[in-house]
Design a protein around this motif. Structure first.
Motif, PDB file in Angstrom:
ATOM      1  N   UNK A  32      -1.832  -4.320  -5.089  1.00 26.41           N
ATOM      2  CA  UNK A  32      -0.848  -3.423  -4.485  1.00 26.41           C
ATOM      3  C   UNK A  32      -0.374  -2.391  -5.488  1.00 26.41           C
ATOM      4  N   UNK A  33       0.104  -1.280  -4.970  1.00 26.02           N
ATOM      5  CA  UNK A  33       0.758  -0.255  -5.791  1.00 26.02           C
ATOM      6  C   UNK A  33       2.103   0.060  -5.142  1.00 26.02           C
ATOM      7  N   UNK A  34       2.932   0.830  -5.849  1.00 26.55           N
ATOM      8  CA  UNK A  34       4.229   1.202  -5.282  1.00 26.55           C
ATOM      9  C   UNK A  34       4.218   2.691  -4.988  1.00 26.55           C
ATOM     10  N   UNK A  35       4.326   3.021  -3.699  1.00 20.46           N
ATOM     11  CA  UNK A  35       4.231   4.428  -3.310  1.00 20.46           C
ATOM     12  C   UNK A  35       5.603   4.978  -2.934  1.00 20.46           C
ATOM     13  N   UNK A  36       5.797   6.257  -3.212  1.00 25.10           N
ATOM     14  CA  UNK A  36       7.072   6.944  -3.028  1.00 25.10           C
ATOM     15  C   UNK A  36       6.996   7.800  -1.766  1.00 25.10           C
ATOM     16  N   UNK A  37       7.703   7.369  -0.730  1.00 27.41           N
ATOM     17  CA  UNK A  37       7.546   7.974   0.589  1.00 27.41           C
ATOM     18  C   UNK A  37       8.767   8.829   0.934  1.00 27.41           C
ATOM     19  N   UNK A  38       8.515  10.076   1.371  1.00 26.73           N
ATOM     20  CA  UNK A  38       9.611  10.968   1.790  1.00 26.73           C
ATOM     21  C   UNK A  38       9.780  10.901   3.305  1.00 26.73           C
ATOM     22  N   UNK A  39      10.908  11.392   3.825  1.00 28.19           N
ATOM     23  CA  UNK A  39      11.122  11.335   5.279  1.00 28.19           C
ATOM     24  C   UNK A  39      10.132  12.190   6.072  1.00 28.19           C
TER      25      UNK A  39
END
Ligand SMILES: Cc1cc2nc3c(=O)[nH]c(=O)nc-3n(C[C@H](O)[C@H](O)[C@H](O)COP(=O)(O)OP(=O)(O)OC[C@H]3O[C@@H](n4cnc5c(N)ncnc54)[C@H](O)[C@@H]3O)c2cc1C
Length: 403
Positions: free
Chosen positions: A324-331
Protein backbone atom coordinates in the motif's frame (compact mmCIF):
# COMPACT_ATOMS: atom_id res chain seq x y z
CA UNK A 1 33.04 12.12 -16.11
CA UNK A 2 31.82 14.95 -13.86
CA UNK A 3 33.98 15.65 -10.84
CA UNK A 4 31.45 14.38 -8.34
CA UNK A 5 30.23 11.43 -10.39
CA UNK A 6 31.09 8.13 -8.75
CA UNK A 7 31.54 5.19 -11.07
CA UNK A 8 29.79 2.77 -8.71
CA UNK A 9 26.82 4.89 -7.70
CA UNK A 10 24.12 6.75 -9.58
CA UNK A 11 24.35 9.73 -7.21
CA UNK A 12 26.51 11.06 -4.34
CA UNK A 13 25.43 10.89 -0.69
CA UNK A 14 26.50 14.29 0.64
CA UNK A 15 26.12 15.59 4.19
CA UNK A 16 23.46 18.31 4.37
CA UNK A 17 24.95 21.80 4.14
CA UNK A 18 24.05 24.67 6.48
CA UNK A 19 21.99 26.46 3.83
CA UNK A 20 20.43 26.06 0.39
CA UNK A 21 18.55 28.37 -1.95
CA UNK A 22 15.83 25.74 -2.34
CA UNK A 23 15.00 22.72 -0.23
CA UNK A 24 12.61 20.19 -1.73
CA UNK A 25 10.89 18.00 0.85
CA UNK A 26 10.25 14.52 -0.54
CA UNK A 27 12.48 12.37 -2.73
CA UNK A 28 9.70 10.77 -4.75
CA UNK A 29 9.28 11.25 -8.47
CA UNK A 30 7.86 14.75 -8.15
CA UNK A 31 10.60 16.03 -5.85
CA UNK A 32 13.37 14.54 -7.97
CA UNK A 33 11.91 15.79 -11.26
CA UNK A 34 11.48 19.26 -9.74
CA UNK A 35 15.12 19.29 -8.65
CA UNK A 36 16.25 18.24 -12.12
CA UNK A 37 14.22 20.90 -13.98
CA UNK A 38 15.21 23.61 -11.47
CA UNK A 39 18.86 22.92 -12.25
CA UNK A 40 18.49 22.16 -15.94
CA UNK A 41 16.03 24.83 -17.08
CA UNK A 42 16.43 27.57 -14.49
CA UNK A 43 20.10 27.28 -13.51
CA UNK A 44 19.18 26.90 -9.82
CA UNK A 45 21.58 24.30 -8.48
CA UNK A 46 21.96 25.27 -4.82
CA UNK A 47 19.23 22.76 -4.11
CA UNK A 48 18.74 19.85 -1.70
CA UNK A 49 16.13 17.13 -1.85
CA UNK A 50 15.43 15.91 1.70
CA UNK A 51 13.94 12.43 1.93
CA UNK A 52 13.10 10.84 5.24
CA UNK A 53 13.39 7.30 3.86
CA UNK A 54 15.08 6.37 0.60
CA UNK A 55 14.67 7.93 -2.85
CA UNK A 56 11.64 6.55 -4.66
CA UNK A 57 10.50 4.50 -1.64
CA UNK A 58 7.12 6.23 -1.27
CA UNK A 59 4.30 6.19 -3.78
CA UNK A 60 6.87 6.47 -6.54
CA UNK A 61 7.92 2.88 -5.86
CA UNK A 62 4.42 1.64 -5.09
CA UNK A 63 2.27 2.70 -8.02
CA UNK A 64 0.94 0.67 -10.93
CA UNK A 65 2.81 2.91 -13.45
CA UNK A 66 -0.11 3.82 -15.70
CA UNK A 67 0.51 6.89 -17.86
CA UNK A 68 -2.19 8.68 -19.88
CA UNK A 69 -3.47 12.18 -20.51
CA UNK A 70 -7.16 11.65 -21.37
CA UNK A 71 -8.70 13.74 -18.58
CA UNK A 72 -11.95 15.61 -19.12
CA UNK A 73 -11.34 19.31 -18.57
CA UNK A 74 -9.06 21.46 -20.74
CA UNK A 75 -6.90 22.45 -17.76
CA UNK A 76 -6.24 18.81 -16.88
CA UNK A 77 -5.78 17.64 -20.46
CA UNK A 78 -3.21 20.43 -20.93
CA UNK A 79 -1.05 19.56 -17.92
CA UNK A 80 -1.26 15.77 -18.34
CA UNK A 81 -0.63 16.03 -22.09
CA UNK A 82 2.40 18.23 -21.42
CA UNK A 83 3.60 15.44 -19.15
CA UNK A 84 2.91 12.74 -21.74
CA UNK A 85 4.93 14.67 -24.32
CA UNK A 86 7.82 14.84 -21.83
CA UNK A 87 7.51 11.07 -21.26
CA UNK A 88 7.89 10.58 -25.01
CA UNK A 89 11.39 12.09 -24.89
CA UNK A 90 12.37 11.22 -21.32
CA UNK A 91 14.74 8.29 -21.87
CA UNK A 92 16.74 10.39 -24.30
CA UNK A 93 16.63 13.50 -22.11
CA UNK A 94 17.86 11.63 -19.02
CA UNK A 95 20.01 9.14 -20.93
CA UNK A 96 18.42 6.27 -19.01
CA UNK A 97 15.98 3.61 -20.16
CA UNK A 98 12.77 4.25 -18.24
CA UNK A 99 11.01 1.42 -20.14
CA UNK A 100 8.26 3.74 -21.36
CA UNK A 101 5.86 1.60 -23.37
CA UNK A 102 2.98 3.24 -25.28
CA UNK A 103 0.83 0.14 -25.42
CA UNK A 104 -2.57 1.85 -25.15
CA UNK A 105 -4.94 2.28 -22.19
CA UNK A 106 -8.57 1.12 -22.26
CA UNK A 107 -11.12 2.62 -19.86
CA UNK A 108 -14.05 0.19 -19.88
CA UNK A 109 -17.69 1.26 -19.77
CA UNK A 110 -20.18 -1.06 -18.05
CA UNK A 111 -23.36 1.03 -17.96
CA UNK A 112 -25.09 3.70 -20.03
CA UNK A 113 -23.81 6.50 -17.77
CA UNK A 114 -20.30 5.06 -18.26
CA UNK A 115 -20.81 5.07 -22.03
CA UNK A 116 -22.04 8.67 -22.02
CA UNK A 117 -19.16 9.80 -19.83
CA UNK A 118 -16.66 7.93 -22.02
CA UNK A 119 -17.96 9.28 -25.32
CA UNK A 120 -18.10 12.81 -23.89
CA UNK A 121 -14.51 12.49 -22.71
CA UNK A 122 -13.33 11.18 -26.10
CA UNK A 123 -14.90 14.23 -27.76
CA UNK A 124 -13.46 16.61 -25.17
CA UNK A 125 -10.02 15.02 -25.54
CA UNK A 126 -10.05 15.38 -29.31
CA UNK A 127 -11.01 19.04 -29.02
CA UNK A 128 -8.11 19.48 -26.59
CA UNK A 129 -5.65 17.83 -28.97
CA UNK A 130 -5.36 14.59 -26.98
CA UNK A 131 -5.59 11.33 -28.95
CA UNK A 132 -8.75 9.43 -28.01
CA UNK A 133 -11.02 6.81 -29.56
CA UNK A 134 -14.30 5.18 -28.62
CA UNK A 135 -14.41 1.39 -29.09
CA UNK A 136 -17.46 -0.86 -29.15
CA UNK A 137 -17.39 -4.07 -27.09
CA UNK A 138 -16.32 -6.05 -30.17
CA UNK A 139 -13.54 -3.58 -30.90
CA UNK A 140 -12.42 -3.90 -27.27
CA UNK A 141 -12.21 -7.67 -27.76
CA UNK A 142 -10.20 -7.22 -30.96
CA UNK A 143 -7.75 -4.86 -29.20
CA UNK A 144 -7.49 -6.95 -26.04
CA UNK A 145 -8.55 -10.55 -26.77
CA UNK A 146 -8.50 -11.79 -23.15
CA UNK A 147 -11.19 -9.35 -21.93
CA UNK A 148 -14.49 -11.05 -21.23
CA UNK A 149 -17.22 -9.19 -23.15
CA UNK A 150 -19.99 -11.71 -22.45
CA UNK A 151 -23.38 -9.99 -22.00
CA UNK A 152 -23.94 -12.48 -19.13
CA UNK A 153 -21.23 -10.83 -17.01
CA UNK A 154 -22.38 -9.04 -13.86
CA UNK A 155 -20.96 -5.80 -15.30
CA UNK A 156 -20.97 -6.40 -19.07
CA UNK A 157 -18.48 -4.45 -21.19
CA UNK A 158 -20.44 -1.98 -23.35
CA UNK A 159 -17.43 -0.24 -24.88
CA UNK A 160 -14.29 1.63 -23.88
CA UNK A 161 -12.23 4.73 -24.43
CA UNK A 162 -8.80 4.05 -25.88
CA UNK A 163 -5.76 6.28 -25.75
CA UNK A 164 -3.12 4.62 -27.90
CA UNK A 165 -0.24 6.90 -26.81
CA UNK A 166 -0.87 5.99 -23.18
CA UNK A 167 0.92 3.12 -21.44
CA UNK A 168 3.36 2.33 -18.65
CA UNK A 169 6.97 2.99 -17.57
CA UNK A 170 9.25 1.44 -14.97
CA UNK A 171 8.75 3.60 -11.89
CA UNK A 172 12.02 2.98 -10.07
CA UNK A 173 14.02 3.57 -13.24
CA UNK A 174 12.28 6.94 -13.53
CA UNK A 175 13.22 7.89 -9.96
CA UNK A 176 16.83 6.78 -10.45
CA UNK A 177 17.08 8.56 -13.81
CA UNK A 178 15.90 11.88 -12.40
CA UNK A 179 18.07 11.42 -9.29
CA UNK A 180 21.19 10.73 -11.31
CA UNK A 181 20.55 13.66 -13.65
CA UNK A 182 19.80 16.09 -10.79
CA UNK A 183 22.90 14.94 -8.91
CA UNK A 184 25.05 15.43 -11.99
CA UNK A 185 23.82 19.05 -12.15
CA UNK A 186 24.92 19.61 -8.54
CA UNK A 187 21.73 18.95 -6.55
CA UNK A 188 22.31 17.34 -3.12
CA UNK A 189 20.10 14.28 -2.60
CA UNK A 190 19.91 13.58 1.13
CA UNK A 191 18.27 10.37 2.25
CA UNK A 192 17.36 9.44 5.82
CA UNK A 193 16.63 13.11 6.56
CA UNK A 194 13.16 13.84 7.89
CA UNK A 195 11.83 17.38 8.04
CA UNK A 196 10.41 17.86 11.55
CA UNK A 197 9.78 21.60 11.61
CA UNK A 198 9.65 24.69 9.40
CA UNK A 199 10.91 28.11 10.53
CA UNK A 200 9.13 31.31 9.55
CA UNK A 201 10.12 34.90 10.23
CA UNK A 202 7.67 37.73 9.49
CA UNK A 203 5.59 35.61 7.12
CA UNK A 204 8.59 34.26 5.23
CA UNK A 205 10.21 30.83 5.24
CA UNK A 206 13.70 30.90 6.75
CA UNK A 207 14.69 27.32 7.52
CA UNK A 208 13.86 23.68 8.08
CA UNK A 209 14.44 21.58 11.17
CA UNK A 210 15.49 18.06 10.26
CA UNK A 211 16.63 14.88 11.94
CA UNK A 212 20.09 15.83 10.60
CA UNK A 213 20.09 19.39 11.88
CA UNK A 214 18.75 22.81 10.96
CA UNK A 215 19.14 24.11 7.41
CA UNK A 216 18.67 27.76 6.36
CA UNK A 217 16.65 28.03 3.17
CA UNK A 218 15.52 30.59 0.63
CA UNK A 219 12.50 28.54 -0.36
CA UNK A 220 10.84 25.27 0.58
CA UNK A 221 9.04 23.19 -2.01
CA UNK A 222 6.83 20.48 -0.58
CA UNK A 223 6.61 17.30 -2.66
CA UNK A 224 5.62 14.89 0.08
CA UNK A 225 2.46 13.32 -1.44
CA UNK A 226 0.45 11.64 1.35
CA UNK A 227 2.31 13.53 4.10
CA UNK A 228 1.90 17.04 2.67
CA UNK A 229 -0.80 18.05 5.11
CA UNK A 230 1.44 16.95 8.03
CA UNK A 231 4.20 19.27 6.76
CA UNK A 232 1.82 22.14 5.99
CA UNK A 233 0.43 21.85 9.52
CA UNK A 234 3.93 22.72 10.79
CA UNK A 235 3.30 26.28 9.58
CA UNK A 236 -0.37 26.32 10.52
CA UNK A 237 -1.58 25.80 6.96
CA UNK A 238 -4.64 23.57 6.73
CA UNK A 239 -4.98 21.97 3.30
CA UNK A 240 -8.04 20.48 1.57
CA UNK A 241 -6.40 17.04 1.49
CA UNK A 242 -7.26 13.63 2.84
CA UNK A 243 -4.67 10.88 3.10
CA UNK A 244 -5.87 7.37 2.26
CA UNK A 245 -4.19 4.00 1.79
CA UNK A 246 -4.17 2.77 -1.80
CA UNK A 247 -3.20 -0.81 -2.54
CA UNK A 248 -1.84 -2.79 -5.43
CA UNK A 249 -0.48 -6.28 -6.01
CA UNK A 250 1.47 -8.36 -8.48
CA UNK A 251 1.08 -11.93 -9.65
CA UNK A 252 3.83 -14.41 -10.24
CA UNK A 253 5.66 -14.02 -13.56
CA UNK A 254 3.60 -15.11 -16.56
CA UNK A 255 4.20 -15.42 -20.28
CA UNK A 256 2.93 -12.36 -22.19
CA UNK A 257 -0.89 -12.38 -22.11
CA UNK A 258 -1.90 -8.74 -21.80
CA UNK A 259 -0.48 -6.31 -24.33
CA UNK A 260 -2.27 -3.16 -23.18
CA UNK A 261 -3.53 -1.51 -19.99
CA UNK A 262 -7.14 -2.12 -18.94
CA UNK A 263 -8.94 0.04 -16.39
CA UNK A 264 -12.48 -0.24 -15.12
CA UNK A 265 -14.01 2.38 -12.85
CA UNK A 266 -17.18 0.44 -12.23
CA UNK A 267 -15.70 -2.84 -11.09
CA UNK A 268 -12.66 -1.02 -9.75
CA UNK A 269 -9.60 -2.71 -11.02
CA UNK A 270 -6.80 -1.69 -13.38
CA UNK A 271 -4.35 -4.14 -14.84
CA UNK A 272 -1.21 -4.22 -16.91
CA UNK A 273 1.51 -6.77 -17.44
CA UNK A 274 4.92 -5.49 -16.49
CA UNK A 275 7.90 -5.94 -18.78
CA UNK A 276 9.16 -8.81 -16.62
CA UNK A 277 5.83 -10.67 -16.84
CA UNK A 278 3.97 -10.07 -13.58
CA UNK A 279 0.38 -8.84 -13.72
CA UNK A 280 0.24 -5.50 -11.91
CA UNK A 281 -3.20 -4.78 -10.46
CA UNK A 282 -4.40 -1.73 -8.61
CA UNK A 283 -7.41 -1.41 -6.32
CA UNK A 284 -9.57 1.43 -5.05
CA UNK A 285 -8.61 3.53 -2.03
CA UNK A 286 -9.45 2.33 1.45
CA UNK A 287 -12.32 4.51 2.65
CA UNK A 288 -10.68 5.53 5.92
CA UNK A 289 -7.82 7.99 6.46
CA UNK A 290 -4.48 6.52 7.46
CA UNK A 291 -0.71 7.02 7.30
CA UNK A 292 0.08 3.31 7.59
CA UNK A 293 1.51 2.09 4.30
CA UNK A 294 -0.80 -0.90 4.15
CA UNK A 295 -4.48 -1.42 3.45
CA UNK A 296 -7.41 -3.70 4.17
CA UNK A 297 -7.83 -7.23 2.92
CA UNK A 298 -11.45 -6.79 1.81
CA UNK A 299 -10.34 -4.18 -0.77
CA UNK A 300 -8.00 -6.73 -2.37
CA UNK A 301 -10.74 -9.35 -2.30
CA UNK A 302 -13.09 -7.04 -4.25
CA UNK A 303 -10.31 -6.06 -6.63
CA UNK A 304 -9.56 -9.69 -7.48
CA UNK A 305 -13.24 -10.57 -7.88
CA UNK A 306 -13.47 -7.76 -10.42
CA UNK A 307 -10.29 -8.84 -12.18
CA UNK A 308 -11.52 -12.41 -12.52
CA UNK A 309 -14.81 -11.34 -13.99
CA UNK A 310 -13.03 -9.25 -16.62
CA UNK A 311 -10.23 -11.76 -17.20
CA UNK A 312 -11.36 -15.35 -16.47
CA UNK A 313 -7.96 -16.48 -17.78
CA UNK A 314 -6.33 -15.09 -14.58
CA UNK A 315 -8.16 -17.56 -12.33
CA UNK A 316 -5.13 -19.85 -11.89
CA UNK A 317 -2.58 -17.08 -11.34
CA UNK A 318 -1.07 -16.64 -7.89
CA UNK A 319 -0.64 -13.37 -6.05
CA UNK A 320 3.00 -12.78 -5.23
CA UNK A 321 3.01 -9.52 -3.24
CA UNK A 322 0.59 -6.84 -2.07
CA UNK A 323 1.47 -3.40 -0.72
CA UNK A 324 0.00 0.00 0.00
CA UNK A 325 0.92 3.65 -0.39
CA UNK A 326 -0.58 6.80 1.12
CA UNK A 327 -2.25 9.04 -1.43
CA UNK A 328 -3.27 12.68 -0.96
CA UNK A 329 -6.78 13.22 -2.28
CA UNK A 330 -8.40 16.63 -2.94
CA UNK A 331 -12.16 17.30 -3.05
CA UNK A 332 -12.11 17.80 -6.86
CA UNK A 333 -9.67 14.95 -7.65
CA UNK A 334 -7.20 17.45 -9.15
CA UNK A 335 -3.75 18.40 -7.86
CA UNK A 336 -2.61 21.57 -6.12
CA UNK A 337 0.58 23.08 -7.58
CA UNK A 338 1.57 26.63 -6.78
CA UNK A 339 2.33 29.28 -4.19
CA UNK A 340 0.97 29.57 -0.64
CA UNK A 341 0.08 32.51 1.61
CA UNK A 342 3.51 31.98 3.26
CA UNK A 343 6.31 33.61 1.27
CA UNK A 344 8.89 31.11 0.09
CA UNK A 345 6.67 28.06 0.65
CA UNK A 346 5.48 26.16 -2.44
CA UNK A 347 3.01 23.31 -2.76
CA UNK A 348 2.86 20.30 -5.05
CA UNK A 349 0.32 17.80 -3.78
CA UNK A 350 -3.13 16.33 -4.23
CA UNK A 351 -2.12 14.09 -7.13
CA UNK A 352 -3.92 11.38 -5.20
CA UNK A 353 -4.19 8.10 -7.04
CA UNK A 354 -2.85 9.41 -10.35
CA UNK A 355 0.37 11.37 -10.00
CA UNK A 356 2.91 8.95 -11.44
CA UNK A 357 1.88 9.85 -14.98
CA UNK A 358 2.35 13.51 -14.09
CA UNK A 359 5.91 13.11 -12.77
CA UNK A 360 7.74 14.92 -15.62
CA UNK A 361 5.05 17.54 -16.21
CA UNK A 362 4.56 18.23 -12.53
CA UNK A 363 8.29 18.65 -11.90
CA UNK A 364 8.55 20.89 -14.96
CA UNK A 365 5.77 23.32 -13.94
CA UNK A 366 6.73 23.22 -10.25
CA UNK A 367 10.32 24.16 -11.08
CA UNK A 368 9.03 27.07 -13.17
CA UNK A 369 6.81 28.18 -10.27
CA UNK A 370 9.66 28.07 -7.74
CA UNK A 371 12.14 29.78 -10.07
CA UNK A 372 9.76 32.61 -10.96
CA UNK A 373 7.77 32.91 -7.74
CA UNK A 374 4.58 32.52 -9.74
CA UNK A 375 2.88 29.65 -11.59
CA UNK A 376 3.28 28.67 -15.21
CA UNK A 377 0.00 29.02 -17.20
CA UNK A 378 -0.24 25.19 -17.16
CA UNK A 379 -0.47 25.00 -13.36
CA UNK A 380 -2.15 28.35 -12.70
CA UNK A 381 -5.64 26.75 -12.64
CA UNK A 382 -4.37 24.24 -10.04
CA UNK A 383 -3.77 26.90 -7.38
CA UNK A 384 -4.80 26.44 -3.75
CA UNK A 385 -7.05 29.49 -4.19
CA UNK A 386 -9.54 27.49 -6.23
CA UNK A 387 -10.93 26.08 -2.99
CA UNK A 388 -12.14 29.53 -1.98
CA UNK A 389 -12.82 31.04 -5.43
CA UNK A 390 -14.86 27.94 -6.34
CA UNK A 391 -13.07 27.43 -9.68
CA UNK A 392 -12.77 23.68 -9.08
CA UNK A 393 -11.58 21.23 -11.75
CA UNK A 394 -13.74 18.23 -11.09
CA UNK A 395 -11.99 15.16 -12.48
CA UNK A 396 -13.90 12.52 -10.54
CA UNK A 397 -15.14 11.02 -13.80
CA UNK A 398 -11.67 10.60 -15.30
CA UNK A 399 -9.86 9.98 -12.02
CA UNK A 400 -12.39 8.12 -9.88
CA UNK A 401 -10.68 4.80 -10.25
CA UNK A 402 -7.36 4.81 -8.51
CA UNK A 403 -4.66 4.90 -11.16
C1 LIG B 1 -0.94 1.54 -5.09
C2 LIG B 1 -0.79 2.78 -5.90
C3 LIG B 1 -1.03 2.75 -7.28
C4 LIG B 1 -0.88 3.90 -8.03
N1 LIG B 1 -1.01 3.79 -9.41
C5 LIG B 1 -0.78 4.88 -10.18
C6 LIG B 1 -0.81 4.74 -11.60
O1 LIG B 1 -1.00 3.66 -12.15
N2 LIG B 1 -0.62 5.87 -12.35
C7 LIG B 1 -0.40 7.10 -11.78
O2 LIG B 1 -0.29 8.07 -12.52
N3 LIG B 1 -0.31 7.23 -10.42
C8 LIG B 1 -0.50 6.16 -9.61
N4 LIG B 1 -0.41 6.29 -8.25
C9 LIG B 1 -0.19 7.61 -7.65
C10 LIG B 1 1.25 8.04 -7.68
O3 LIG B 1 2.06 7.00 -7.17
C11 LIG B 1 1.44 9.31 -6.82
O4 LIG B 1 0.49 10.30 -7.16
C12 LIG B 1 2.82 9.93 -7.02
O5 LIG B 1 3.82 8.94 -6.94
C13 LIG B 1 3.06 11.00 -5.94
O6 LIG B 1 4.25 11.74 -6.14
P1 LIG B 1 5.68 11.29 -5.59
O7 LIG B 1 6.18 10.23 -6.50
O8 LIG B 1 6.55 12.46 -5.47
O9 LIG B 1 5.29 10.72 -4.15
P2 LIG B 1 6.17 9.83 -3.11
O10 LIG B 1 7.01 8.86 -3.87
O11 LIG B 1 5.24 9.32 -2.11
O12 LIG B 1 7.15 10.93 -2.54
C14 LIG B 1 6.92 11.68 -1.36
C15 LIG B 1 8.12 11.48 -0.46
O13 LIG B 1 8.06 12.40 0.62
C16 LIG B 1 8.72 11.79 1.70
N5 LIG B 1 8.36 12.49 2.94
C17 LIG B 1 7.16 12.57 3.54
N6 LIG B 1 7.25 13.31 4.67
C18 LIG B 1 8.53 13.72 4.76
C19 LIG B 1 9.25 14.51 5.70
N7 LIG B 1 8.65 15.04 6.78
N8 LIG B 1 10.58 14.74 5.50
C20 LIG B 1 11.22 14.23 4.40
N9 LIG B 1 10.58 13.46 3.49
C21 LIG B 1 9.26 13.22 3.65
C22 LIG B 1 8.19 10.34 1.66
O14 LIG B 1 9.03 9.46 2.37
C23 LIG B 1 8.17 10.09 0.17
O15 LIG B 1 9.32 9.40 -0.31
C24 LIG B 1 -0.55 5.14 -7.43
C25 LIG B 1 -0.30 5.20 -6.05
C26 LIG B 1 -0.40 4.02 -5.29
C27 LIG B 1 -0.11 4.09 -3.81
Amino acid sequence: MLEHEHPDFLWRSPEPRASYDVVIVGGGGHGLATAYYLAKHHGITDVAVLERGWLGGGNMGRNTTIIRSNYLWDESAAIYEHSLKLWEGLAEELDYDVLFSQRGVLNLAHSLPDVREGVRRVNANRLAGVDAEWLTAEQVKAFCPIVNISPEARYPVLGATLQRRAGIAKHDHVAWAYARAADALGVDLIQGCEVTGIDIHEGRITGVETTRGRIRVGAIALAAAGHTSVLAAMVGLRLPLQSHPLQALVSELLAPVLGCVVMSNAVHVYVNQAHKGELVMGAGIDAYNSYAQRGSFHVIERQLAAALELFPIFSRAHVLRTWGGIVDVTPDASPIVGTTPIRGLYLNCGWGTGGFKATPGSGWVYAHTIANGEPHPLNEPFALERFWTGALIDEHGAAAVAH
